[in-house]
Motif scaffolding. Structure first.
Motif, mmCIF file in Angstrom:
data_model
loop_
_atom_site.group_PDB
_atom_site.id
_atom_site.type_symbol
_atom_site.label_atom_id
_atom_site.label_comp_id
_atom_site.label_asym_id
_atom_site.label_seq_id
_atom_site.Cartn_x
_atom_site.Cartn_y
_atom_site.Cartn_z
ATOM 1 N N MET A 88 0.834 -1.207 0.000
ATOM 2 C CA MET A 88 0.000 0.000 0.000
ATOM 3 C C MET A 88 0.860 1.245 0.000
ATOM 4 S SD MET A 88 -2.276 -1.787 2.767
ATOM 5 C CE MET A 88 -1.465 -3.354 2.578
ATOM 6 N N ASN A 89 1.709 1.305 0.989
ATOM 7 C CA ASN A 89 2.596 2.453 1.084
ATOM 8 C C ASN A 89 3.838 2.221 0.222
ATOM 9 O OD1 ASN A 89 4.163 4.587 1.767
ATOM 10 N ND2 ASN A 89 3.947 4.327 3.995
ATOM 11 N N PRO A 90 4.014 3.011 -0.840
ATOM 12 C CA PRO A 90 5.160 2.779 -1.740
ATOM 13 C C PRO A 90 6.488 2.906 -1.020
ATOM 14 C CG PRO A 90 4.056 4.861 -2.255
ATOM 15 C CD PRO A 90 3.200 4.136 -1.269
ATOM 16 N N GLU A 91 6.525 3.754 0.007
ATOM 17 C CA GLU A 91 7.754 3.935 0.773
ATOM 18 C C GLU A 91 8.186 2.625 1.407
ATOM 19 O OE1 GLU A 91 9.963 6.461 1.386
ATOM 20 O OE2 GLU A 91 8.969 7.426 -0.301
ATOM 21 N N GLN A 92 7.185 1.873 1.843
ATOM 22 C CA GLN A 92 7.471 0.624 2.501
ATOM 23 C C GLN A 92 7.899 -0.430 1.475
ATOM 24 O OE1 GLN A 92 4.180 -0.402 4.908
ATOM 25 N NE2 GLN A 92 5.317 -0.025 6.783
ATOM 26 N N ASN A 93 7.225 -0.437 0.319
ATOM 27 C CA ASN A 93 7.568 -1.407 -0.708
ATOM 28 C C ASN A 93 8.998 -1.230 -1.183
ATOM 29 O OD1 ASN A 93 5.167 -2.640 -0.627
ATOM 30 N ND2 ASN A 93 4.277 -1.537 -2.363
ATOM 31 N N ARG A 94 9.473 -0.017 -1.115
ATOM 32 C CA ARG A 94 10.823 0.263 -1.576
ATOM 33 C C ARG A 94 11.853 -0.465 -0.706
ATOM 34 N NH1 ARG A 94 11.122 6.425 -2.780
ATOM 35 N NH2 ARG A 94 9.100 6.023 -3.700
ATOM 36 N N ARG A 95 11.455 -0.808 0.496
ATOM 37 C CA ARG A 95 12.381 -1.502 1.391
ATOM 38 C C ARG A 95 12.150 -3.000 1.362
ATOM 39 N NH1 ARG A 95 16.744 -0.022 3.728
ATOM 40 N NH2 ARG A 95 16.238 -1.397 5.444
ATOM 41 N N GLN A 96 11.319 -3.443 0.441
ATOM 42 C CA GLN A 96 10.971 -4.864 0.448
ATOM 43 C C GLN A 96 11.840 -5.629 -0.540
ATOM 44 O OE1 GLN A 96 7.159 -6.066 -1.159
ATOM 45 N NE2 GLN A 96 6.702 -7.110 0.759
ATOM 46 N N CYS A 97 12.233 -6.839 -0.132
ATOM 47 C CA CYS A 97 13.008 -7.696 -1.021
ATOM 48 C C CYS A 97 12.083 -8.258 -2.093
ATOM 49 C CB CYS A 97 13.652 -8.821 -0.241
ATOM 50 S SG CYS A 97 14.424 -10.045 -1.300
ATOM 51 N N ALA A 98 12.541 -8.213 -3.357
ATOM 52 C CA ALA A 98 11.711 -8.652 -4.471
ATOM 53 C C ALA A 98 11.546 -10.170 -4.500
ATOM 54 C CB ALA A 98 12.301 -8.172 -5.785
ATOM 55 N N VAL A 99 12.431 -10.883 -3.827
ATOM 56 C CA VAL A 99 12.377 -12.341 -3.907
ATOM 57 C C VAL A 99 11.667 -12.958 -2.696
ATOM 58 C CG1 VAL A 99 13.735 -14.443 -4.005
ATOM 59 C CG2 VAL A 99 14.404 -12.473 -5.369
ATOM 60 N N CYS A 100 12.199 -12.707 -1.508
ATOM 61 C CA CYS A 100 11.614 -13.355 -0.322
ATOM 62 C C CYS A 100 10.519 -12.485 0.276
ATOM 63 C CB CYS A 100 12.690 -13.647 0.710
ATOM 64 S SG CYS A 100 13.433 -12.171 1.415
ATOM 65 N N GLU A 101 10.389 -11.264 -0.246
ATOM 66 C CA GLU A 101 9.340 -10.334 0.188
ATOM 67 C C GLU A 101 9.449 -9.957 1.652
ATOM 68 O OE1 GLU A 101 5.682 -12.072 -1.160
ATOM 69 O OE2 GLU A 101 5.959 -11.169 -3.123
ATOM 70 N N GLU A 102 10.646 -10.116 2.178
ATOM 71 C CA GLU A 102 10.880 -9.613 3.523
ATOM 72 C C GLU A 102 10.690 -8.102 3.460
ATOM 73 O OE1 GLU A 102 14.751 -10.414 5.027
ATOM 74 O OE2 GLU A 102 14.331 -9.473 6.939
ATOM 75 N N SER A 103 9.850 -7.577 4.358
ATOM 76 C CA SER A 103 9.464 -6.176 4.196
ATOM 77 C C SER A 103 10.521 -5.202 4.687
ATOM 78 C CB SER A 103 8.135 -5.918 4.885
ATOM 79 O OG SER A 103 8.234 -6.292 6.232
ATOM 80 N N GLU A 104 11.259 -5.588 5.705
ATOM 81 C CA GLU A 104 12.233 -4.653 6.260
ATOM 82 C C GLU A 104 13.593 -5.310 6.460
ATOM 83 O OE1 GLU A 104 12.140 -1.268 7.788
ATOM 84 O OE2 GLU A 104 10.566 -1.037 6.301
ATOM 85 N N PRO A 105 14.239 -5.736 5.370
ATOM 86 C CA PRO A 105 15.566 -6.334 5.577
ATOM 87 C C PRO A 105 16.526 -5.285 6.111
ATOM 88 C CG PRO A 105 15.132 -6.022 3.232
ATOM 89 C CD PRO A 105 13.879 -5.650 3.960
ATOM 90 N N SER A 106 17.504 -5.729 6.876
ATOM 91 C CA SER A 106 18.426 -4.759 7.471
ATOM 92 C C SER A 106 19.222 -4.037 6.393
ATOM 93 C CB SER A 106 19.358 -5.457 8.452
ATOM 94 O OG SER A 106 19.425 -6.830 8.228
ATOM 95 N N PHE A 107 19.449 -4.728 5.262
ATOM 96 C CA PHE A 107 20.125 -4.072 4.147
ATOM 97 C C PHE A 107 19.394 -4.442 2.867
ATOM 98 C CE2 PHE A 107 23.310 -4.671 7.394
ATOM 99 C CZ PHE A 107 23.883 -3.414 7.472
ATOM 100 N N ILE A 108 19.231 -3.469 1.993
ATOM 101 C CA ILE A 108 18.575 -3.743 0.718
ATOM 102 C C ILE A 108 19.514 -3.291 -0.393
ATOM 103 C CG2 ILE A 108 17.282 -1.549 0.596
ATOM 104 C CD1 ILE A 108 15.491 -4.737 -0.226
ATOM 105 N N HIS A 109 19.659 -4.118 -1.404
ATOM 106 C CA HIS A 109 20.579 -3.811 -2.501
ATOM 107 C C HIS A 109 19.785 -3.679 -3.790
ATOM 108 C CE1 HIS A 109 23.762 -5.300 0.210
ATOM 109 N NE2 HIS A 109 22.856 -6.201 0.530
ATOM 110 N N THR A 110 20.175 -2.719 -4.611
ATOM 111 C CA THR A 110 19.531 -2.583 -5.909
ATOM 112 C C THR A 110 20.429 -3.208 -6.953
ATOM 113 O OG1 THR A 110 18.619 -0.500 -5.149
ATOM 114 C CG2 THR A 110 18.440 -0.967 -7.490
ATOM 115 N N VAL A 111 19.895 -4.140 -7.708
ATOM 116 C CA VAL A 111 20.660 -4.771 -8.773
ATOM 117 C C VAL A 111 19.901 -4.642 -10.076
ATOM 118 C CG1 VAL A 111 21.927 -6.432 -7.380
ATOM 119 C CG2 VAL A 111 19.659 -7.005 -8.222
ATOM 120 N N SER A 112 20.638 -4.772 -11.165
ATOM 121 C CA SER A 112 20.020 -4.694 -12.481
ATOM 122 C C SER A 112 20.191 -6.033 -13.179
ATOM 123 C CB SER A 112 20.677 -3.591 -13.290
ATOM 124 O OG SER A 112 20.448 -3.811 -14.653
#
Ligand SMILES: [Zn+2]
Ligand SMILES: [Zn+2]
Ligand SMILES: [Zn+2]
Length: 200
Positions: A1-25
């Motif tokens: 719902m909140n895009p701010e929150q989705n931005r911190r979500q892992c695309a694979v395991c869908e963990e919502s608040e991982p301690s570190f999030i990496h952007t890959v291409s």
């Protein structure tokens, strides 16, 4: 719902608040992954035992590939031949930690689902292995993004060149057209040619 929150979500395991999030291409598609998922997706470019990156060059004879996945470990890192393979002189098969243990993770999830046995809460302290995994993941992400930037740049240059070529082709076509028109005019005015000659 909140895009701010989705931005911190892992695309694979869908963990919502991982301690570190990496952007890959991945070939132009940008995704956010937690440390563990990032390493799992790039398991062919680092040793799963010591978490050392191969830095672009795959380990030659020095590596041993997992029987289940593309993961390659240093021969020195792979566990010594297990009891059942004792008869064979050399290490013939290797199963990476990820494949041999379904609960294995390169990096602890910040919210351990269910169980909750031990080490909960104080997830801010990283053990040496997790720290190493984090560094490896960051490096992979940086390389991936650098590649992506290079690819985008290449694409932009290609587009510019394509546009230039198209322009040149259009110009050529226009030139041809003018040629045809001129030639047609020439043939139409074949008589004036004679007049030109007589003018001399
Ligand atoms: Zn994840
Ligand atoms: Zn290793
Ligand atoms: Zn494996």
């Amino acid at each position: 719902m909140n895009p701010e929150q989705n931005r911190r979500q892992c695309a694979v395991c869908e963990e919502s608040e991982p301690s570190f999030i990496h952007t890959v291409s991945n070939s132009g598609v940008f995704r956010r992954l937690c440390t563990d998922c990032l390493l799992r997706e790039h398991r062919e470019i680092f040793c799963p035992v010591c978490v050392d990156l191969f830095n672009g060059c795959l380990p030659p004879d020095d590596g041993i590939t997992c029987v289940n996945c593309p993961s390659i470990a240093h021969r020195s890192c792979s566990p010594p031949p297990s009891s059942f393979a004792a008869s064979s002189s050399s290490v013939t098969s290797f199963t990476c930690p990820t494949c041999s243990d379904p609960n294995f993770s390169f990096f602890p999830k910040s919210h351990v689902p269910s169980s909750g046995n031990g080490t909960d809460g104080s997830g801010t302290l990283l053990d040496e292995k997790s720290a190493k995994a984090l560094v490896a993941a960051s490096k992979i992400a940086v390389v991936s993004m650098t590649d992506a930037a290079a690819m985008l740049k290449e694409e932009a240059v290609k587009k510019i060149l394509d546009a230039k070529m198209a322009k040149m082709r259009a110009k050529d076509a226009l030139g041809n057209l003018q040629d045809i028109v001129l030639r047609q005019k020439d043939s139409e005015n074949s008589n004036p040619n004679k007049r030109k000659n007589s003018d001399r």
